[in-house]
Design an enzyme around this catalytic site. Structure first.
Site, PDB file in Angstrom:
ATOM      1  N   CYS A 136     -20.454  -4.388  -2.770  1.00  0.00           N
ATOM      2  CA  CYS A 136     -20.409  -4.792  -1.357  1.00  0.00           C
ATOM      3  C   CYS A 136     -19.893  -6.229  -1.231  1.00  0.00           C
ATOM      4  O   CYS A 136     -20.623  -7.175  -1.510  1.00  0.00           O
ATOM      5  CB  CYS A 136     -21.797  -4.666  -0.737  1.00  0.00           C
ATOM      6  N   CYS A 139     -21.728  -8.334   1.408  1.00  0.00           N
ATOM      7  CA  CYS A 139     -23.077  -8.783   1.023  1.00  0.00           C
ATOM      8  C   CYS A 139     -22.994  -9.909  -0.011  1.00  0.00           C
ATOM      9  O   CYS A 139     -23.770 -10.855   0.042  1.00  0.00           O
ATOM     10  CB  CYS A 139     -23.875  -7.649   0.404  1.00  0.00           C
ATOM     11  N   ASP A 140     -22.086  -9.807  -0.979  1.00  0.00           N
ATOM     12  CA  ASP A 140     -22.133 -10.695  -2.148  1.00  0.00           C
ATOM     13  C   ASP A 140     -20.961 -11.657  -2.277  1.00  0.00           C
ATOM     14  O   ASP A 140     -21.010 -12.560  -3.121  1.00  0.00           O
ATOM     15  CB  ASP A 140     -22.202  -9.834  -3.432  1.00  0.00           C
TER      16      ASP A 140
END
Ligand code: NAP
Length: 314
Positions: A136, A139-140
């Site tokens: 992701c 997200c990261d």
């Protein structure tokens, strides 16, 4: 174990397909409950920006999720935030069992459990998840600001997320196993025009290398030249496709060889009253707008099904 009252429709999954089904079921005055085990919005919640949902030229994935949820709640849709663990088909009604032992009954069940990112299944992948291996970018990506990262895959997700990562990181290696991308032409053009993305074609990742602080590099194998090489990187973003979350699909429901549920044009499976929508169902493409359309179709078809059953006195 507790038994709950009878519903007209149980919807399993709170992504765009499930939430749209919820809205339409409530508009059809069906007694409806939606079950979601985690985050509402499904894959949409993991998408940085959505540029192809009609009416919204550009909107954050999370923001679009909030709008879907708000819209469904505006119809007073009942929501249970628990994991569903089984769908049990029946003659008089179908049942859905929750993780706490509760059993819900309904005339119709709409399965909208979506799918999950596929793994590369190479050494070093599993043990470095969260230590440099990610599925992701939204997200990261932030953790790799100014660093060199690798993106693996050649579909829309890989292309879109390589572009996103190019804005945050110093360099993105885009590694694809063939010499042509599967992703859409517009994304391919953008990727090729982005100076911070270097494309490595015909190449697979054979190993993810790490030390005690996480990923340090990847081993690559060129399928045409048969050359091996090492690439230094602290981040590996893997976007090699998607598998349907079909664990709740009862045995006896027809699926294709890759596990996607087969339905008719009403999104109904071969078991009367059990519907499958969104990324769980085999269809031409997986898009938010198509998931929403499936949710609408299944809820309208479920309304007719419930009406017929009630009319028949069952
Ligand atoms: P996808 O379209 O299935 O693409 C997966 C990619 O990973 C393919 O390029 C495939 O290579 C490669 N791949 C698969 N297994 C691999 C392995 N073991 N090693 C290396 N590479 C591997 O998956 P996706 O990109 O996640 O997209 C899923 C669906 O969502 C698609 O329908 C897509 O159009 C849609 N989507 C749309 C958007 C958008 O429109 N904005 C954004 C994201 C996703 P091959 O090409 O050689 O098979």
């Amino acid at each position: 174990m507790s038994e709950r009252e009878m519903y007209d429709v149980i919807i399993v999954g709170g992504g765009p397909a499930g939430l749209t089904a919820g809205m339409y079921a409530m508009r059809a005055a069906l007694k409806t409950v939606l079950i979601e085990r985690g985050m509402f919005g499904g894959q949409m919640a993991l998408t940085k920006e959505v540029e192809n949902y009609p009416g919204f030229p550009k909107i954050g994935g999370f923001e679009l999720c909030e709008k879907f949820l708000e819209h469904a709640k505006a119809y007073d849709l009942e929501i249970i935030e628990k994991e569903a663990v089984a769908t049990e088909p029946g003659v008089d009604y179908h049942s859905v069992r929750l993780v706490d032992g509760t059993i819900l009954h309904a005339h119709a069940v709409i399965l909208a459990a979506g799918g999950t990112a596929k793994k590369l299944q190479v050494p070093g992948e599993e043990e470095n998840f969260g230590k440099g291996v990610s599925y992701c970018a939204t997200c990261d990506g932030f953790f790799f600001r100014g660093k060199v990262v690798a993106v693996v895959g050649g579909g829309d997700t890989a292309l879109e997320d390589a572009l996103y990562l190019a804005k945050i990181t110093s360099k993105v290696y885009l590694i694809h196993r063939r010499d042509a991308f599967r992703g859409s032409r517009i994304l391919q053009q953008r990727v090729m025009a982005e100076p911070r993305i270097e494309i490595i074609y015909d190449t697979v990742v054979s190993r993810i290398n790490s030390d005690s602080s996480g990923v340090r590099g990847i081993s690559l194998f060129n399928k045409k030249s048969e050359e091996q090489r090492e690439l230094a990187t602290e981040g590996v973003f893997i976007f090699v496709g998607f598998s349907p979350n079909n664990q709740l699909v009862p045995a006896g429901i027809n699926r294709n060889p890759t596990g996607y549920v087969l339905t008719d044009e009403k999104c109904e499976t071969n078991m009367a009253g059990i519907f499958a929508v969104g990324d769980l169902r085999q269809k031409y493409a997986n898009q938010i707008v198509l998931a929403a359309a499936d949710g609408c179709t299944a809820a309208l078809a479920a309304a007719h099904y419930v009406e017929r059953r009630k009319g028949a006195g069952t």
